[in-house]
Design an enzyme around this catalytic site. Structure first.
Site, PDB file in Angstrom:
ATOM      1  N   GLY A 128      -1.622   6.148   5.235  1.00 50.98           N
ATOM      2  CA  GLY A 128      -1.653   5.702   6.623  1.00 50.98           C
ATOM      3  C   GLY A 128      -1.300   4.231   6.683  1.00 50.98           C
ATOM      4  CB  THR A 166      -1.412   5.390  -1.421  1.00 51.54           C
ATOM      5  OG1 THR A 166      -1.487   5.793  -0.054  1.00 51.54           O
ATOM      6  CG2 THR A 166      -1.584   6.591  -2.324  1.00 51.54           C
ATOM      7  CE  LYS A 175      40.500  -9.900 -15.391  1.00 54.36           C
ATOM      8  NZ  LYS A 175      40.079 -11.290 -15.155  1.00 54.36           N
ATOM      9  CB  SER A 176      47.055 -11.130 -15.398  1.00 57.37           C
ATOM     10  OG  SER A 176      46.104 -10.667 -14.472  1.00 57.37           O
ATOM     11  CB  SER A 185      35.865  -4.020 -14.273  1.00 58.08           C
ATOM     12  OG  SER A 185      36.536  -4.497 -15.422  1.00 58.08           O
ATOM     13  N   GLY A 211      -1.020   0.899   2.426  1.00 59.03           N
ATOM     14  CA  GLY A 211      -0.440   1.174   3.732  1.00 59.03           C
ATOM     15  C   GLY A 211       0.777   0.317   4.012  1.00 59.03           C
ATOM     16  CG  LEU A 255      34.010 -14.804 -16.426  1.00 60.59           C
ATOM     17  CD1 LEU A 255      33.631 -16.120 -17.089  1.00 60.59           C
ATOM     18  CD2 LEU A 255      33.165 -14.564 -15.177  1.00 60.59           C
ATOM     19  CB  SER A 256      38.529 -14.943 -11.789  1.00 63.49           C
ATOM     20  OG  SER A 256      39.678 -15.549 -11.267  1.00 63.49           O
ATOM     21  CG  ASN A 306     -11.729   4.462   9.667  1.00 67.06           C
ATOM     22  OD1 ASN A 306     -12.911   4.760   9.779  1.00 67.06           O
ATOM     23  ND2 ASN A 306     -11.304   3.450   8.928  1.00 67.06           N
TER      24      ASN A 306
HETATM   25  N1  LIG Z   1     -15.417  -1.556  12.169  1.00 65.70           N
HETATM   26  C1  LIG Z   1     -14.850  -0.865  11.210  1.00 65.70           C
HETATM   27  N2  LIG Z   1     -14.088  -1.512  10.314  1.00 65.70           N
HETATM   28  C2  LIG Z   1     -13.530  -0.805   9.331  1.00 65.70           C
HETATM   29  C3  LIG Z   1     -13.726   0.598   9.203  1.00 65.70           C
HETATM   30  N3  LIG Z   1     -13.025   1.024   8.122  1.00 65.70           N
HETATM   31  C4  LIG Z   1     -12.445  -0.078   7.591  1.00 65.70           C
HETATM   32  N4  LIG Z   1     -12.723  -1.177   8.301  1.00 65.70           N
HETATM   33  C5  LIG Z   1     -12.267  -2.547   8.054  1.00 65.70           C
HETATM   34  O1  LIG Z   1     -10.855  -2.566   8.176  1.00 65.70           O
HETATM   35  C6  LIG Z   1     -10.306  -3.511   7.264  1.00 65.70           C
HETATM   36  C7  LIG Z   1      -9.251  -2.865   6.405  1.00 65.70           C
HETATM   37  O2  LIG Z   1      -9.863  -1.908   5.560  1.00 65.70           O
HETATM   38  P1  LIG Z   1      -9.188  -1.412   4.200  1.00 65.70           P
HETATM   39  O3  LIG Z   1     -10.062  -0.325   3.716  1.00 65.70           O
HETATM   40  O4  LIG Z   1      -8.894  -2.524   3.287  1.00 65.70           O
HETATM   41  O5  LIG Z   1      -7.844  -0.838   4.776  1.00 65.70           O
HETATM   42  P2  LIG Z   1      -6.699  -0.074   3.978  1.00 65.70           P
HETATM   43  O6  LIG Z   1      -6.251   1.023   4.852  1.00 65.70           O
HETATM   44  O7  LIG Z   1      -7.166   0.304   2.639  1.00 65.70           O
HETATM   45  O8  LIG Z   1      -5.575  -1.203   3.904  1.00 65.70           O
HETATM   46  P3  LIG Z   1      -4.278  -1.213   2.918  1.00 65.70           P
HETATM   47  O9  LIG Z   1      -4.629  -0.456   1.715  1.00 65.70           O
HETATM   48  O10 LIG Z   1      -3.978  -2.633   2.644  1.00 65.70           O
HETATM   49  O11 LIG Z   1      -3.187  -0.554   3.684  1.00 65.70           O
HETATM   50  C8  LIG Z   1     -11.469  -4.056   6.473  1.00 65.70           C
HETATM   51  O12 LIG Z   1     -11.863  -5.267   7.042  1.00 65.70           O
HETATM   52  C9  LIG Z   1     -12.522  -2.984   6.637  1.00 65.70           C
HETATM   53  O13 LIG Z   1     -13.809  -3.493   6.474  1.00 65.70           O
HETATM   54  C10 LIG Z   1     -14.544   1.251  10.178  1.00 65.70           C
HETATM   55  O14 LIG Z   1     -14.772   2.455  10.153  1.00 65.70           O
HETATM   56  N5  LIG Z   1     -15.062   0.471  11.155  1.00 65.70           N
HETATM   57 MG   LIG Z   2      -6.356  -0.063   0.825  1.00 61.73          MG
END
Ligand SMILES: Nc1nc2c(ncn2[C@@H]2O[C@H](COP(=O)(O)OP(=O)(O)OP(=O)(O)O)[C@@H](O)[C@H]2O)c(=O)[nH]1
Ligand SMILES: [Mg+2]
Lengths: 628, 301
Positions: free
Chosen positions: A30, A110, A472-473, A540, A112, A467-468, A164
């Site tokens: 995400g 992973t 070569k030529s 080349s 974002g 190289l130029s 979230n």
């Molecule tokens: N209020 C609130 N803050 C959240 C919540 N989940 C995460 N955060 C905050 O959002 C920010 C980013 O959270 P990360 O978990 O580092 O986000 P991530 O998706 O792993 O980010 P990347 O891996 O860098 O893409 C942090 O400051 C977290 O504390 C939630 O459910 N509520």
């Molecule tokens: Mg992260």
């Protein structure tokens, strides 16, 4: 959730139960900051995978790097690299492990950030389920779409959308419903087998393990509840047998074992099998293990097979069900996720690794690029970092494969830049390009050999690179004169001249340079075919392009001649005043100045233009040809 | 008929595949053998992967000269049993300079006697791939590492720029001087390791089992007095305690735990209720924050 055994409980029972639990591999993905790492940190913590010493370290880390004031920042449990902690983002995948009473999990957390999409794809390629996070305040963003597309492309059939940070929107049911509806609409075309949307707060642990009292309106499962129950199994063992040969085990003359991992189907001694490429038939003799021979092996097992007949099979060959064989082709179309910092250059030769098979190949055509926002198909002539395209590939040799959607292991490949050795693309095969099979080459009665008999010479291509201003030529000219004087039939292709005619539509970008060399290589090949000694005098500058040209010829036909002069010397000669112009910025992409020259690593000949004059160097070439 | 494979069977198959891939693709591989439980499992898997042939690469032990004596005896026995060549390397310059964990501090000592020594050994034999028994669940920077982990000609790890690693297709290409560290146990947990040792009956160094052994208590940790080179601080006395080790390294840098666990089942039980991680017994990891990543960037395993 993770009930620890009391010491009195027999550990054996616990272990047996633990051992029988199934495994689910999933990833979190995400957009940046949607809370992926926080969620994983939370899962590890709530499943008691965090030990006291790690918790103490987490508390002190949170004070130093945390994003949650003095409170615990769960993301720091997972973001393990120094740079990640300093910047508060995830850069590369973290693989973490936890278990519930029902299942074991390997989760890939992973990044974002768009820049690190290749690391997201790395995590996705081995997962069976994706948890795609969405920040409830922001809704569906471009990265949400990009990641959803990659998830679908890589064949993940089960998706959870975790909406979230519900705590930041007062657990608003309407907003949640709006995001859910939006996602379902946009993901419809992916046709995921399951799609569960769950409102959560990773920070507070709401709807993760425990149901949240603040969201009584939500009737679905908690995240863990869902992950515990979902069935992601696929019947890989029920599909046709495939085992790519990984290594031949030959401890002595009496034993020849074919080692590899079965990627689909199952096998028993006595079963008929075939070698995919050669079509040879044989039977399984034994399935050998250190604990004795076994009666059956199936998808996922790493085995050593012996066969009843001597067959010609080595690393890369696929041992398969003789009645349901993979396709064999050197041309196919595929989706590519481009991962190189340098963009894709159609026509440039890359190393290809498909399962255990290695080849070289070119992207012969980019069908389209996929716009990750609208999923529109754009017409482009290149792909840049993190772009996804649908392309045709042409390989130096046929490989055995199945389409990716039929068999992940048999339909996936990577492209490697042969100079930097970087992995520059992940590919999933769509289908072979059958049309090529129907364009049979026109068979001709008078062939290269018969023409060479008439001309009385061994046709070769003398490829002068440098190289130029290196000379070569001048040298190529002298060589041609000397050959001519000896009654040899020749033809000289000179860079500048060809650029005025055949290649007048080409400029000096990387793509055009590749095409320039490709065409000249093909022309030189025709001349060699015609029985002539063809001389090619082209800067080349790129090794891979000269390599590509070399592959057009038969062994011994391509003579790479490095006309060597240090840059200072060539620049001092500057016969056409080009270096000066390049230095003044009037010419761009000038080799040696703002575009690299990659000297040959193993040329047939090196001509040292500092030590000897053009006459003497031309004689060296004549001597090399045995015509002195 | 559908036989679902157990978790350990799947881990085993994945590791065997990795081991074979290295042998098929690399010119001169070696297995780093540290004599601990993870090395024991890795060696066992290698024997399975190449059976009936012996594993077609040597074992390399980087000997700091401060290993437990029981470990050295065990090492020689295991190499012989597997029919493999055992190479050992010690940083001769470090020995000449008398580098030891007491006078020089654990971090300098580790740098010279482990990291530098390892790099010397890899250069000396020209290995282009080295197997290591590290697991991703051990430590947070390890959880970020690829199975095939690229190392520059100077043996450095660049964690911010790792090659993508898709499916089980490994990009094994290196230029002269560059190399791969390969981790067949990447996806194993500590519990998996013990469980596998238990089901496969894999021999391990007796130090993992509880026994009365001489120890001193130092900064809250129990350090075993393995030989007379351990300088006792004022007021310290060696005493017999019933102890064992969760992880094994150099004896002055490895803390023991008091324990009665003298069978594998006891060990697993203890592990399941443990409140601290196994690495808490490694006295070097606490030196500085992010110390593992730093050491790895410099060439440590
Ligand atoms: N209020 C609130 N803050 C959240 C919540 N989940 C995460 N955060 C905050 O959002 C920010 C980013 O959270 P990360 O978990 O580092 O986000 P991530 O998706 O792993 O980010 P990347 O891996 O860098 O893409 C942090 O400051 C977290 O504390 C939630 O459910 N509520
Ligand atoms: Mg992260």
């Amino acid at each position: 959730m993770n009930q620890l055994p009391s010491i009195s409980a027999p550990v054996v029972d616990y272990l047996e139960n633990h051992e029988q639990k199934g495994l689910l591999r999933f990833l979190t993905c995400g957009s940046v900051d949607d809370g992926k790492s926080t969620l994983i940190g939370r899962l590890l913590h709530d499943s008691k995978r965090v030990f006291e010493d790690q918790l103490a370290a987490l508390r002190s880390d949170s004070r130093k790097h945390g994003t949650q004031g003095k409170a615990i920042d769960f993301a720091l449990l997972v973001d393990g690299l120094e740079a990640e902690r300093e910047q508060g983002i995830t850069i590369d995948v973290a693989y973490r492990f936890f278990a519930t009473d029902h299942r074991k999990f390997i989760v890939a957390d992973t990044p974002g950030h768009e820049q690190y999409t290749r690391n997201m794809a790395t995590g996705a390629s081995t997962s069976d389920l994706a948890v795609i996070l969405v920040d409830a305040r922001k809704g569906i963003l471009q990265q949400t779409r990009r990641h959803s597309f990659i998830v679908s492309l890589l064949g993940i059939r089960h998706v959870v959308v975790a909406v979230n940070k519900m705590d930041l929107i007062d657990f608003d049911a309407d907003r949640f419903a709006e995001i859910e509806a939006g996602y379902r609409a946009f993901a419809e075309s992916f046709g995921f087998d399951t799609l569960q949307v769950i409102p959560i707060s990773a920070l507070q642990g709401a709807n993760i393990v425990e149901r949240s009292p603040q969201m009584p309106w939500y009737a679905g499962p908690t995240l863990i509840g869902h992950l515990n129950e979902i069935d992601v199994s696929s019947d890989d063992a029920g599909r046709p047998f495939r085992m790519p040969v990984q290594w031949i085990n030959r401890p002595d003359l009496d034993f020849r074992g074919y080692c590899g991992t079965i990627v689909s189907g199952r096998i028993r001694p006595g079963d008929p099998v075939a070698v995919a490429a050669s079509g040879q038939h044989t039977r399984i003799a034994r399935i050998v293990t250190m604990d004795g021979d076994v009666e059956e092996a199936q998808c996922g097992d790493a085995v050593t097979l012996t066969l009843t007949d001597e067959v010609d099979a080595s690393r890369g060959d696929v041992i398969c069900d003789p009645k349901a064989r993979p396709e064999i082709a050197d041309r196919f179309s595929a989706h590519l996720i481009w991962m190189g910092d340098q963009k894709l250059v159609p026509g440039r030769t890359y190393a290809v690794k498909a399962g255990k098979q290695s080849a070289t190949g070119v992207v012969s055509r980019i069908g389209h690029r996929i716009d990750v926002n609208s999923f529109a198909q754009d017409e482009v002539d290149s792909l840049s970092l993190n772009e996804i395209g649908f392309c045709d590939l042409a390989l130096s040799a046929p490989i055995a494969f199945d389409p990716y959607e039929v068999n992940r292991e048999m339909g996936s490949f990577i492209l490697i830049d042969r100079m930097t050795n970087q992995t520059v693309a992940a590919g999933v095969i769509w289908r072979s390009l059958r049309s090529a099979d129907n364009i049979h080459r026109q068979a001709v009665d008078v062939d290269k050999q018969s023409r060479a008999i008439v001309t009385g010479q061994k046709p070769v291509a003398l490829w002068f690179t440098g190289l130029s201003g290196a000379g070569k030529s001048t040298i190529a000219n002298l060589v041609e004169r000397k050959l001519h004087a000896r009654g040899r039939l020749t033809y000289l292709l000179d860079g500048d001249n060809v650029r005025h005619g055949l290649n007048q539509d080409l400029g000096f970008s990387d793509e055009d340079r590749v095409e320039n060399i490709r065409r000249v290589g093909e022309v030189a090949k025709l001349f060699v075919d015609a029985g002539l000694i063809s001389l090619v005098s082209f800067i080349s500058p790129f090794r891979s392009d000269r390599q590509m040209a070399r592959t057009l010829f038969e062994e011994g036909e391509f003579v790479e001649i490095h006309v060597a002069a240090p840059l200072e010397v060539a620049e001092a000669r500057d016969p056409k005043g080009l270096y000066q112009k390049a230095r003044e910025g009037k010419i761009r992409n000038f080799t040696g100045i703002d575009s690299p020259y990659e000297p040959p690593q193993a040329p047939e000949l090196v001509l040292d233009t500092v030590a000897l004059d053009a006459e003497a160097l031309a004689d060296q070439v004549i001597r090399y040809l045995g015509l002195d | 008929m559908s036989n679902r494979r157990s978790h350990l069977q799947r881990l085993e198959a994945e590791s065997i595949r990795i081991l074979r891939e290295v042998v098929a693709e690399m010119k001169n591989p070696v297995m780093l053998y540290s004599i601990g439980k993870d090395s024991s499992v890795m060696l066992h898997l290698a024997r399975k992967a190449f059976y009936p042939a012996p594993p077609p690469f040597p074992l390399l032990h980087v000997d700091t000269t401060w290993k437990f004596r029981e470990m050295i005896a065990f090492r020689d026995r295991m190499a012989a049993e597997a029919g493999m060549r055992l190479l050992t390397h010690t940083n001769a310059q470090g020995v000449a300079e008398g580098v030891n964990p007491f006078d020089h501090g654990s971090s300098y000592y580790t740098q010279v006697m482990k990291t530098d020594a390892l790099k010397q050994a890899l250069d000396r034999f020209g290995f282009d791939a080295a197997f290591g028994g590290a697991r991703r669940d051990e430590e947070k920077s390890r959880s970020k590492e690829r199975v095939f982990s690229f190392r520059s000609a100077a043996h450095g790890w660049d964690p911010k720029n790792q090659r993508p690693e898709l499916w089980s297709i490994f990009n094994t290409r290196v230029k002269p001087g560059e190399s791969m560290r390969v981790f067949p146990l990447s996806n194993w947990t500590e519990l998996d390791i013990w469980q596998y040792i238990r089901t496969e009956n894999i021999p391990i160094v007796p130090l993992y089992f509880a026994k009365e052994r001489p120890v001193v208590e130092r900064n809250g940790a129990l350090v075993m007095v393995d030989d007379d080179r351990l300088p006792l601080h004022p007021g310290e006395v060696s005493q017999m305690r019933r102890i064992r080790f969760r992880t094994l390294g150099c004896y002055p840098l490895t803390a023991a735990v008091e324990s009665d666990a003298d069978t594998l089942d006891d060990i697993v039980t203890e592990m399941l209720i443990a409140r601290t991680s196994e690495r808490s017994g490694r006295l070097i990891d606490h030196d500085e924050a992010a110390s593992m990543e730093k050491k790895k960037r410099e060439g440590y395993f």
